[in-house]
Scaffold this motif. Sequence first.
Motif, PDB file in Angstrom:
ATOM      1  N   MET A 197      38.306  41.583  25.971  1.00 26.20           N
ATOM      2  CA  MET A 197      37.789  42.145  27.206  1.00 26.20           C
ATOM      3  C   MET A 197      37.378  41.021  28.165  1.00 26.20           C
ATOM      4  O   MET A 197      37.073  39.915  27.754  1.00 26.20           O
ATOM      5  CB  MET A 197      36.577  43.039  26.929  1.00 26.20           C
ATOM      6  CG  MET A 197      36.807  44.156  25.912  1.00 26.20           C
ATOM      7  SD  MET A 197      38.160  45.270  26.316  1.00 26.20           S
ATOM      8  CE  MET A 197      37.693  45.856  27.927  1.00 26.20           C
ATOM      9  N   HIS A 198      37.370  41.327  29.430  1.00 25.10           N
ATOM     10  CA  HIS A 198      36.944  40.470  30.557  1.00 25.10           C
ATOM     11  C   HIS A 198      37.343  39.010  30.383  1.00 25.10           C
ATOM     12  O   HIS A 198      36.573  38.089  30.682  1.00 25.10           O
ATOM     13  CB  HIS A 198      35.448  40.634  30.832  1.00 25.10           C
ATOM     14  CG  HIS A 198      34.518  40.298  29.703  1.00 25.10           C
ATOM     15  ND1 HIS A 198      34.115  39.010  29.435  1.00 25.10           N
ATOM     16  CD2 HIS A 198      33.887  41.073  28.801  1.00 25.10           C
ATOM     17  CE1 HIS A 198      33.293  39.010  28.413  1.00 25.10           C
ATOM     18  NE2 HIS A 198      33.139  40.259  28.010  1.00 25.10           N
ATOM     19  N   ALA A 199      38.562  38.797  29.903  1.00 23.32           N
ATOM     20  CA  ALA A 199      39.060  37.427  29.725  1.00 23.32           C
ATOM     21  C   ALA A 199      39.225  36.714  31.073  1.00 23.32           C
ATOM     22  O   ALA A 199      39.231  35.480  31.127  1.00 23.32           O
ATOM     23  CB  ALA A 199      40.391  37.449  28.982  1.00 23.32           C
ATOM     24  N   HIS A 200      39.349  37.485  32.139  1.00 25.19           N
ATOM     25  CA  HIS A 200      39.546  36.921  33.470  1.00 25.19           C
ATOM     26  C   HIS A 200      38.372  37.280  34.374  1.00 25.19           C
ATOM     27  O   HIS A 200      38.549  37.578  35.550  1.00 25.19           O
ATOM     28  CB  HIS A 200      40.862  37.416  34.058  1.00 25.19           C
ATOM     29  CG  HIS A 200      42.051  37.137  33.188  1.00 25.19           C
ATOM     30  ND1 HIS A 200      42.568  35.872  33.020  1.00 25.19           N
ATOM     31  CD2 HIS A 200      42.803  37.958  32.414  1.00 25.19           C
ATOM     32  CE1 HIS A 200      43.597  35.920  32.177  1.00 25.19           C
ATOM     33  NE2 HIS A 200      43.759  37.177  31.798  1.00 25.19           N
ATOM     34  N   ILE A 201      37.158  37.219  33.832  1.00 20.85           N
ATOM     35  CA  ILE A 201      35.975  37.608  34.582  1.00 20.85           C
ATOM     36  C   ILE A 201      35.810  36.792  35.859  1.00 20.85           C
ATOM     37  O   ILE A 201      35.259  37.271  36.853  1.00 20.85           O
ATOM     38  CB  ILE A 201      34.721  37.504  33.689  1.00 20.85           C
ATOM     39  CG1 ILE A 201      33.518  38.174  34.364  1.00 20.85           C
ATOM     40  CG2 ILE A 201      34.442  36.073  33.301  1.00 20.85           C
ATOM     41  CD1 ILE A 201      32.303  38.280  33.459  1.00 20.85           C
ATOM     42  N   GLY A 202      36.332  35.571  35.868  1.00 27.90           N
ATOM     43  CA  GLY A 202      36.247  34.751  37.069  1.00 27.90           C
ATOM     44  C   GLY A 202      36.979  35.346  38.253  1.00 27.90           C
ATOM     45  O   GLY A 202      36.677  35.006  39.409  1.00 27.90           O
TER      46      GLY A 202
END
Length: 383
Positions: free
Chosen positions: A307-312
Amino acid sequence: MNQPLESPGAQGMDRRSALKITAATLGVASLGAQAAPRAGSTAPALGSAWDKTFPRSDKVVHRKVSFRNRYGITLAADLYQPRGASGRLAALAISGPFGAVKEQSSGLYAQTLAERGFVTLAFDPSYTGESGGLPRHVASPDINTEDFSAAVDFLGLQPNVDRQRIGAIGICGFSGMVLTAASADPRIKAVATTSMYDMSRSISRGYQDGYTPAQRQQVLAYLGEQRWADAESGRYAPGLHELPFDAQGRIVTGTRVLPETLPANPNPVLRAFFDYYRQPRGFHPRSINSTSAWTATTPMAFFAFPMHAHIGMIAPRPVLLVAGENAHSRYYSEDAYQAASGPKELLIVPGADHVDLYDRLDKIPFDRLTDFFRQHLAGQAAA
């Protein structure tokens, strides 16, 4: 075997007459494949009775609605609107906790924030509650992330919603889904989480990342064998979404998320969840955590999809992460805060544990949530 697999039915529904909500009051069967609308079906039969675990507010207008996600699954939801409001308003899509339904915590958040001027939508994720999808009691990091974007679709079509002023809230295990959705869906202009759980991390690595590499392989081997068993039996067996190990190094399995009764000297975390989901305070017959379990093979996808691996990618849109000071899950919010870029805030609620932020009105920081979304969803309403 070529026949479709079936899902487990309801469990643990005895001794419910003392509770304020019953399946008869709801007017629908509580769980099971036959009671659920099929994927791609027309709108589910949604009753008009007040079936929530919290009192109804006279400050909002409430109605049940349904809409489809991009996989064709019909989602059921509660739409809350400020009574007497005019013009196009900011809106919020809300879901969670993991294994809960919209009649529990997410509905409380939705109604309370509607009292404060937002159009809010609390929805049942795919395969759970009154939403469609077969088999029942499945969680998916992909499809449940899509559910948030589908909720944004629905809100953006409402005549009193400003499409440029839509935010989202994920509670507990749906925090990871809402952050993942926001990282790919720029229509979510601001995002908040409370009592965050990263379900991919929790399921695939254990509490506090406690699984050894060998234990991770052991869990995957168990899940693979369970898939063979399901295929041979023609049914999806119920099971736990998090699989602890006993003192002998064996996987602990089960057919309920929470027990019928607490054991002697229970773990404080178990007691906290039990005191919400299995007591009148938060019990709901459609909630997996209140009555039954996920399908046993549900964890497999969470090993493959973090999950949220690309939160940036959420930046420059803002993120607010709320966690209890005493929450066993606090480290998820702290780690997500470190990973996020752009405008971000970590709010630690003094004296609160994980479950307090489900429904304790004296603990949930509704004032801060209101200010956060008013600030970041501000702007000239659409004409």
